[in-house]
Design a protein around this motif. Structure first.
Motif, short mmCIF file in Angstrom:
data_model
loop_
_atom_site.label_atom_id
_atom_site.label_comp_id
_atom_site.label_asym_id
_atom_site.label_seq_id
_atom_site.Cartn_x
_atom_site.Cartn_y
_atom_site.Cartn_z
N THR A 129 47.58 88.15 4.23
CA THR A 129 47.86 88.19 2.80
C THR A 129 49.30 88.63 2.54
O THR A 129 50.00 88.06 1.68
CB THR A 129 46.86 89.12 2.09
N ASP A 152 40.45 83.59 0.02
CA ASP A 152 39.67 84.69 0.57
C ASP A 152 38.83 85.33 -0.54
O ASP A 152 39.38 85.78 -1.54
CB ASP A 152 40.63 85.74 1.16
N SER A 156 42.62 89.56 -2.17
CA SER A 156 43.78 90.47 -2.19
C SER A 156 45.03 89.79 -2.75
O SER A 156 45.82 90.40 -3.46
CB SER A 156 44.12 90.97 -0.79
N ASP A 248 46.24 81.45 1.56
CA ASP A 248 45.84 82.69 2.25
C ASP A 248 44.37 82.55 2.62
O ASP A 248 43.51 82.47 1.75
CB ASP A 248 46.05 83.88 1.29
#
Ligand SMILES: Nc1ncnc2c1ncn2[C@@H]1O[C@H](COP(=O)(O)OP(=O)(O)OP(=O)(O)O)[C@@H](O)[C@H]1O
Ligand SMILES: [Mg+2]
Length: 397
Positions: A129, A152, A156, A248
């Motif tokens: 991340t 994800d 994050s 990500d």
């Protein structure tokens, strides 16, 4: 005492703890950032602006004195401060008289394909991340049109960009909406601008997990089609709008990661150079290859432009880390990026307030700490930008 009072069900306890935590986090955030406060990007000193544009500060000063381009803000000490928007306007202005086309606007030209970069490794905490966020922001600040995607469920990357996964996305708005099997939405409806010019975001949250559950069911019913192309096909809808997409990935090899891998034109595998991490990477690579074999057998094209390993949280004074780095470089040679991402308290401290190092002010840190970290991040990101340029047939930016 009755039994059901003494012993609460585990699910009830966990749910209660989750609610407490969510509420506390929300309150904390409200105190830090009032409800309507939007995250904003700081101004850049004339030196920083000149470096981002690749010109001398004296030239920028001359442009300002000649009344050309946007007017920077002047501090009481008469120093010039440029907003990210100012820098983008200067890019457009300077490109008009550039010696070589693309000197100031380095993105795609006629015939260049959109780059889709997947940042992955199933090792948690390997710096995916952090890498994805800094790469996306640096590319945007240097003039590329960038779309960052949080794939994800832990979200994050989303939080880092000022979107609260559990509060702001209650009616959907993640990539799941565009890749689900029944009634997918156009990807454009879930893309949101960020406070960075040139940078858009598709946020994530737990809803992304649905894709992991839906896919086996859809496969069993025979209507998953080419599930691994869901991300690629969704991105094709906005191909015209971006130079680079940065994804990500979650720390697992599920259907989301496979789908990102099938869409990717470039793959970055982040590695923290410690023996346990490297050992688990071997399994990651083998499982990835096995899964990709299966996908390739169903006729998918597995060609890609590049794949690189990026060493993260590197401590140059640590002897065991250096041995692992040397080992990786010997084995994988040019597949390991020359630049490494140094471990720095500046990066982890900025992360505590949900910021990247490109967002925080230099004055918030000891100068040498900040400078070392920024230098390392820029070197990594600019090396990746060179790879992008190379795939477009240009060797120098
Ligand atoms: N170069 C660095 N220097 C110092 N701390 C770092 C650096 N890179 C990442 N970190 C810290 O390490 C932690 C893990 O990093 P990050 O969240 O980027 O990893 P990740 O691979 O995305 O993790 P996950 O697998 O859980 O998604 C974070 O707290 C982050 O602030
Ligand atoms: Mg992560």
């Amino acid at each position: 005492m009755s039994k059901d009072i003494a012993i609460e069900d585990l699910n009830a306890v966990i749910r209660q703890h989750s609610e407490w935590l969510a509420n506390q986090l929300h309150t904390q955030r409200e105190n830090l950032f009032p409800p309507n406060a939007q995250k904003a990007i700081r101004k850049f000193t004339s030196g920083e602006a000149a470096a981002l544009l690749g010109v001398n500060d004296s030239y920028l000063r001359k442009l300002h004195l000649d009344g050309k381009g946007p007017s920077p803000e002047l501090t009481p000490g008469n120093r010039r401060l440029y907003s990210a928007q100012n820098i983008q306007e200067l890019r457009v202005l300077l490109e008009k008289t550039a010696r070589k086309p693309g000197d100031y606007l380095p993105g795609r030209r006629e015939g260049d394909h959109m780059q889709i970069i997947g940042v992955m490794n199933f090792k948690g905490g390997s710096g995916k991340t952090t890498t994805a966020a800094h790469l996306a922001q640096r590319l945007a600040l240097t003039g590329y049109r960038v779309l960052a995607i949080d794939l994800d469920p832990q979200a994050s990357l989303t939080a880092l960009h000022g979107v609260q996964p559990e509060f702001d996305l209650q009616d959907g708005g993640t990539l799941y909406d565009a890749i689900r099997y029944d009634d997918p939405e156009p990807i454009s409806s879930i893309i949101r601008p960020t406070y960075f010019p040139n940078l858009d975001l598709i946020p994530g949250n737990l809803e992304l997990m649905e894709f992991e559950h839906d896919t086996p069911r859809a496969l069993a019913q025979g209507n998953a089609g080419l599930f691994f192309f869901r991300v690629k096909e969704a991105l094709a809808q906005v191909d015209e709008n971006y130079d680079v997409v940065v994804i990500d990935c979650p720390p697992q090899l599920g259907f989301l990661t496979m789908s990102a891998l099938s869409a990717a034109t470039g793959v970055l595998v982040t590695i923290h150079p410690e023996m346990l991490d490297v050992m688990s990477m071997s399994q990651f690579l083998r499982m990835t290859a096995d899964l990709m074999d299966v996908i390739a057998e169903s006729g998918a094209d597995m060609s890609h432009d590049w794949m690189r390993y990026l060493i993260t949280r590197y401590e140059p004074q640590d002897a065991p880390q250096n041995r692992i780095l040397a080992f990786l470089r010997t084995m994988y040679t040019d597949s390991v990026l020359n630049s490494t991402m140094l471990k720095s308290t500046a990066i982890s401290d900025a992360g505590l307030t949900k910021q990247t190092l490109y967002e925080v002010e230099r004055s918030a840190f000891t100068r040498s700490t900040y400078d070392r970290a920024i230098e390392s991040l820029n070197a990594v990101n600019d090396e990746i930008a060179q790879l992008i340029q190379k795939t477009w047939g240009r060797h120098e930016q």
